[in-house]
Design a protein around this motif. Structure first.
Motif, PDB file in Angstrom:
ATOM      1  N   MET A   3     132.677   6.107  21.107  1.00  0.00           N
ATOM      2  CA  MET A   3     132.935   5.174  22.203  1.00  0.00           C
ATOM      3  C   MET A   3     132.865   5.884  23.547  1.00  0.00           C
ATOM      4  N   ILE A   4     132.317   5.182  24.517  1.00  0.00           N
ATOM      5  CA  ILE A   4     132.224   5.686  25.882  1.00  0.00           C
ATOM      6  C   ILE A   4     133.268   5.020  26.766  1.00  0.00           C
ATOM      7  N   ALA A   5     133.356   3.688  26.715  1.00  0.00           N
ATOM      8  CA  ALA A   5     134.307   2.959  27.559  1.00  0.00           C
ATOM      9  C   ALA A   5     134.602   1.598  26.957  1.00  0.00           C
ATOM     10  N   GLN A   6     135.799   1.109  27.246  1.00  0.00           N
ATOM     11  CA  GLN A   6     136.174  -0.258  26.882  1.00  0.00           C
ATOM     12  C   GLN A   6     136.787  -0.952  28.088  1.00  0.00           C
ATOM     13  N   PHE A   7     136.525  -2.251  28.193  1.00  0.00           N
ATOM     14  CA  PHE A   7     137.095  -3.083  29.250  1.00  0.00           C
ATOM     15  C   PHE A   7     137.604  -4.355  28.595  1.00  0.00           C
ATOM     16  N   THR A   8     138.761  -4.827  29.027  1.00  0.00           N
ATOM     17  CA  THR A   8     139.423  -5.924  28.326  1.00  0.00           C
ATOM     18  C   THR A   8     139.539  -7.185  29.175  1.00  0.00           C
ATOM     19  N   CYS A   9     139.708  -8.304  28.476  1.00  0.00           N
ATOM     20  CA  CYS A   9     140.028  -9.575  29.120  1.00  0.00           C
ATOM     21  C   CYS A   9     141.080 -10.281  28.261  1.00  0.00           C
ATOM     22  N   GLU A  10     141.853 -11.133  28.890  1.00  0.00           N
ATOM     23  CA  GLU A  10     142.901 -11.863  28.188  1.00  0.00           C
ATOM     24  C   GLU A  10     142.299 -13.004  27.363  1.00  0.00           C
ATOM     25  N   VAL A  11     142.884 -13.233  26.205  1.00  0.00           N
ATOM     26  CA  VAL A  11     142.556 -14.406  25.397  1.00  0.00           C
ATOM     27  C   VAL A  11     143.839 -15.219  25.252  1.00  0.00           C
ATOM     28  N   THR A  12     143.805 -16.464  25.696  1.00  0.00           N
ATOM     29  CA  THR A  12     144.989 -17.320  25.657  1.00  0.00           C
ATOM     30  C   THR A  12     144.871 -18.337  24.520  1.00  0.00           C
ATOM     31  N   PRO A  13     145.979 -18.959  24.133  1.00  0.00           N
ATOM     32  CA  PRO A  13     145.903 -19.988  23.081  1.00  0.00           C
ATOM     33  C   PRO A  13     144.984 -21.157  23.445  1.00  0.00           C
ATOM     34  N   ALA A  14     144.763 -21.363  24.745  1.00  0.00           N
ATOM     35  CA  ALA A  14     143.898 -22.464  25.174  1.00  0.00           C
ATOM     36  C   ALA A  14     142.417 -22.107  25.105  1.00  0.00           C
ATOM     37  N   ASP A  15     142.095 -20.834  24.913  1.00  0.00           N
ATOM     38  CA  ASP A  15     140.690 -20.416  24.926  1.00  0.00           C
ATOM     39  C   ASP A  15     139.946 -20.889  23.683  1.00  0.00           C
ATOM     40  N   THR A  16     138.700 -21.253  23.887  1.00  0.00           N
ATOM     41  CA  THR A  16     137.762 -21.513  22.797  1.00  0.00           C
ATOM     42  C   THR A  16     136.825 -20.309  22.706  1.00  0.00           C
ATOM     43  N   TYR A  17     135.991 -20.281  21.676  1.00  0.00           N
ATOM     44  CA  TYR A  17     135.057 -19.147  21.595  1.00  0.00           C
ATOM     45  C   TYR A  17     134.096 -19.159  22.768  1.00  0.00           C
ATOM     46  N   GLU A  18     133.789 -20.354  23.300  1.00  0.00           N
ATOM     47  CA  GLU A  18     132.894 -20.421  24.459  1.00  0.00           C
ATOM     48  C   GLU A  18     133.536 -19.806  25.704  1.00  0.00           C
ATOM     49  N   THR A  19     134.822 -20.074  25.920  1.00  0.00           N
ATOM     50  CA  THR A  19     135.471 -19.511  27.106  1.00  0.00           C
ATOM     51  C   THR A  19     135.680 -18.010  26.953  1.00  0.00           C
ATOM     52  N   VAL A  20     135.927 -17.559  25.737  1.00  0.00           N
ATOM     53  CA  VAL A  20     136.021 -16.117  25.502  1.00  0.00           C
ATOM     54  C   VAL A  20     134.667 -15.464  25.756  1.00  0.00           C
ATOM     55  N   ALA A  21     133.610 -16.110  25.295  1.00  0.00           N
ATOM     56  CA  ALA A  21     132.263 -15.581  25.532  1.00  0.00           C
ATOM     57  C   ALA A  21     131.989 -15.437  27.023  1.00  0.00           C
ATOM     58  N   ALA A  22     132.401 -16.419  27.803  1.00  0.00           N
ATOM     59  CA  ALA A  22     132.172 -16.358  29.251  1.00  0.00           C
ATOM     60  C   ALA A  22     132.919 -15.183  29.881  1.00  0.00           C
TER      61      ALA A  22
END
Length: 211
Positions: free
Chosen positions: A167-186
């Motif tokens: 691994m070189i680097a990781q960057f994160t985003c929050e996933v909430t209970p309201a998220d769908t796979y489409e919103t996570v993809a975005a």
């Protein structure tokens, strides 16, 4: 943000570095490939020399035409042998390979020709949700189904196994209970566009400093 390999995210630009010729491998739409190409358009030390696809109808080929970048298609049987691919990479003086939505396993012959010079981006926080079949929406659906509270991207070197390179680097985003796979993809796509080109530049700067 987490940098995992041995380079600083704060390397200074150095116009004395030799130009690095990059080939981008892509299988589909190519939005990441275009984003990377545009990022380096005004860079004197990095040139996107070639787009390589494994599907003749991949939209990344249209993006390459619009950007004025040469492109080539190798179908699956040619990837199995890799001789023709290596010849084209050599003809174009390719120094480094970037996988941007490329879905085939990289042949060992190419791995041996480009040791620690092939990097990939994965749309999840490896080692979770990696391996064969874990790409695109398959990943985001698995993340949502598991009730994860975060996702993100992993940029890593490529080896013989799917998503197992250093691994070189990781960057994160929050996933909430309201998220769908489409919103996570975005959310994940936004991280890709923001960080992938910059990390590529840092890796190349570090490579240049070794020589």
């Amino acid at each position: 943000m987490q940098f995992l390999a041995h380079f600083s995210p704060f390397c200074a630009d150095n116009n004395l570095y030799m130009t690095k010729n990059i080939a981008i491998f892509a299988s589909g739409s190519g939005s990441n490939a275009e984003n990377i190409a545009r990022y380096f358009q005004e860079n004197d030390t990095v040139k996107i020399k070639l787009i390589v696809a494994n599907k003749s109808d991949a939209y990344v080929l249209e993006r390459a035409r619009n950007l004025g970048i040469p492109s080539v298609v190798f179908l699956k049987k040619e990837w199995d042998k890799a001789d023709n691919i290596l010849a084209v990479l050599k003809e174009n003086d390719i120094d480094f390979i970037v996988l941007a939505g490329f879905l085939l396993r990289i042949p060992e012959a190419i791995l041996h020709a480009y040791p620690n010079k092939i990097i990939n981006i994965h749309p999840a926080l490896l080692p979770k949700y990696g391996g064969k079949g874990m790409y695109g929406d398959n990943v985001h659906k698995a993340v949502v189904a598991a009730g994860e509270t975060e996702s993100g991207i992993t940029i890593h070197y490529v080896n013989e196994e799917y998503d197992k390179g250093e691994m070189i680097a990781q960057f994160t985003c929050e996933v909430t209970p309201a998220d769908t796979y489409e919103t996570v993809a975005a959310k994940v796509h936004a991280l890709e566009y923001e960080h992938f080109p910059r990390v590529i530049k840092e890796v190349l700067n570090t490579e240049s400093q070794k020589h």
